[in-house]
Design an enzyme around this catalytic site. Structure first.
Site, short mmCIF file in Angstrom:
data_model
loop_
_atom_site.label_atom_id
_atom_site.label_comp_id
_atom_site.label_asym_id
_atom_site.label_seq_id
_atom_site.Cartn_x
_atom_site.Cartn_y
_atom_site.Cartn_z
N VAL A 14 1.00 -1.30 0.12
CA VAL A 14 0.07 0.07 -0.01
C VAL A 14 0.82 1.08 0.15
CG1 VAL A 14 -1.81 1.18 1.30
CG2 VAL A 14 -1.94 -1.01 1.21
N LYS A 105 -7.34 -0.82 8.73
CA LYS A 105 -8.77 -1.17 9.15
C LYS A 105 -8.69 -1.74 10.63
CE LYS A 105 -7.65 -5.06 6.87
NZ LYS A 105 -7.41 -5.50 5.31
N GLY A 134 -10.42 -0.70 -0.55
CA GLY A 134 -9.40 -0.28 -1.43
C GLY A 134 -9.80 0.79 -2.04
N GLY A 187 -1.30 -11.20 -4.34
CA GLY A 187 -0.96 -10.13 -3.16
C GLY A 187 -2.00 -9.50 -2.58
N ASP A 201 -11.35 -9.93 8.76
CA ASP A 201 -11.17 -8.82 7.83
C ASP A 201 -12.37 -7.92 7.61
OD1 ASP A 201 -9.04 -7.16 5.79
OD2 ASP A 201 -11.01 -7.94 4.57
N LYS A 205 -14.32 -4.16 8.58
CA LYS A 205 -14.41 -3.17 7.72
C LYS A 205 -15.77 -2.90 7.92
CE LYS A 205 -11.14 -4.76 4.05
NZ LYS A 205 -10.84 -5.71 3.17
N GLY A 302 -4.67 -4.12 -3.24
CA GLY A 302 -3.69 -3.93 -4.25
C GLY A 302 -3.26 -2.48 -3.91
N1 HSE Z 1 -7.38 -9.20 2.44
C1 HSE Z 1 -7.97 -8.10 2.14
C2 HSE Z 1 -8.78 -8.45 1.07
C3 HSE Z 1 -7.08 -6.95 1.60
O1 HSE Z 1 -8.62 -9.52 0.44
O2 HSE Z 1 -9.82 -7.55 0.90
C4 HSE Z 1 -7.78 -5.69 1.52
O3 HSE Z 1 -8.37 -5.08 2.91
#
Ligand code: HSE
Length: 418
Positions: A14, A105, A134, A187, A201, A205, A302
């Site tokens: 990032v 986050k 993103g 990635g 994750d 969010k 990304g």
């Molecule tokens: N691992 C996270 C995803 C990265 O796949 O969305 C972005 O927050």
């Protein structure tokens, strides 16, 4: 032309994407924003990363104090991730009166109250577009584009890794392990893949997005979470046959005096706008009381999509220095004690291996007041597929318990349906 100095904390995926976005667009921002945006300082201990981006030696700081004391730095961008060093560095920057832009986050979901309090006290800005989805401008949309609305609900695909895996599995493009390896190569997966696969994750969010949408503070621990690891090949096959696809969703609903917040896989009808969002793409389907439905979609992870979100925040901050608001203009109005509904209502998909008679299984649904939208009995496979109308989670669980207690069928799958 006003010069705006940026410090980058971390030059990973990032941070590197942010560095490139700023340096490659310098002239463009001079023309379009009347700003000379320059990276004045970077904090990164990996020399390879510094070399790969061609950062000038004199811009490399050796510690956070050097960064925040630098008078040429106006905005500090945090891209180091995690919560320990990141929290310390962000607080140091805010206390020095520097505006902070973060992609973190976890940091924001866990420490937003402290960060916002300190930002306000030191008259510093705090921006977080890149923390959720993103390159998709969902935070700014909630904060300004849709601020005229009461947001009543949203359904989002907020994790690119799981969306990629589910899309590939549904098209039978490899085994789970093969696809997981591919997604690591792209990635976008977290270093600890459990964060993606088990929905953590998405929960971070969702905590941020629901807090912004519903003017509240929703702790991550209060969010229902279920990942994608229990979905079987058979589930994909059945979903397809019934006209659905399977997505990991982050759902937020505003109720009269409570909210509903949950992350789990769900069957999405093929004609729903989210059904066509595949691969590593993210999307958010929002409903506002005035605007109606709005769909945002794009790359949720990304280097460059995240760079886009961060630099847009930097430009916003640079252009709104007279209004350096934090995410919550008035954090004190956020309802910290909002009730989070745990016994939510949904439609359900169930797959049973029949051990008794189908009619007895179905009659238990009726007895508990659960209406059936559709059922398919695959006699040769001894399988019964049921899609219910909306009912409470507790009720569907009691139906299943009864069916199993009477040994009428074994429950192979339970997935929610939107
Ligand atoms: N691992 C996270 C995803 C990265 O796949 O969305 C972005 O927050």
């Amino acid at each position: 032309m006003r010069k705006v100095g940026v410090a980058l904390l971390g030059l990973g995926v990032v941070g590197g994407g942010t560095y490139k976005t700023i340096t490659e667009h310098r002239e463009f921002y001079q023309k379009t924003q009347n700003l000379d945006l320059v990276v004045e300082s970077v904090l990164e201990c990996d020399e390879e990363k510094i070399k790969a981006l061609g950062v000038e030696e004199e811009k490399v700081a050796s510690n956070i104090a050097e960064v925040v004391m630098n008078p040429d730095v106006n905005i500090v961008v945090e891209c180091i991730g995690g919560t320990e060093a990141a929290r310390e560095y962000v607080l140091a920057a805010l206390r020095a009166g520097k505006t902070v832009v973060t992609s973190n986050k976890l940091l924001y979901a866990k420490h937003s109250e402290e960060l916002e309090r300190v930002a306000k006290r030191y008259n510093a800005g705090l921006h977080l577009e890149a923390s959720c989805m993103g390159g998709v401008p969902v935070v700014r949309t909630l904060m300004s584009g849709l601020q005229a609305n009461v947001i009543t609900s949203f359904v989002g695909i907020v994790n690119g890794t799981t969306n990629y895996i589910l899309s590939e599995l549904s098209e039978q493009r490899g085994t789970f392990e093969e696809i997981l390896e591919k997604v690591h190569k792209i990635g976008i997966a977290e270093a600890d893949e459990e964060y993606d696969l088990e929905g953590y994750d998405a929960v971070y969010k969702l905590s941020i997005l629901a807090s912004l949408s519903f003017q509240t503070k929703i702790p991550v621990e209060k969010i229902y979470r279920e990942g994608i690891t229990r979905i079987t090949e058979e589930d994909f096959r059945c979903a397809k046959d019934l006209g659905y696809c399977i997505k990991l969703l982050a759902i937020g609903k505003r109720r009269e005096d409570s909210v509903e917040v949950r992350v789990h896989p769900a069957l999405v009808p093929k004609e729903h706008p989210l059904a066509g969002v595949n691969g590593s793409y993210n999307a958010m389907f929002l409903t506002g009381d005035s605007v109606g439905d709005v769909l945002l979609s794009g790359r949720g992870a990304g280097a460059l999509p995240s760079g886009s979100a961060i630099v847009s925040d930097v430009l916003f901050a640079a252009n709104h220095y007279e209004d350096i608001s934090t995410a919550f203009k008035h954090p004190e109005i956020a309802n910290k004690n909002v009730k989070v509904i745990t016994d939510f209502s949904s439609k359900y998909f169930l797959r049973f291996q029949i051990e008794g008679t189908t009619s007895k299984v179905l009659s238990l649904f009726t007895q508990k007041g659960v209406a059936i939208q559709k059922f398919i009995h695959r006699e040769s496979e001894g399988e019964l597929l049921v899609i219910t109308h909306e009912t409470k989670e507790s009720v569907i669980k009691s139906v299943i318990a009864k069916i199993e207690e009477r040994q009428l069928a074994k429950t192979e799958s339970l997935l929610r349906v939107i």
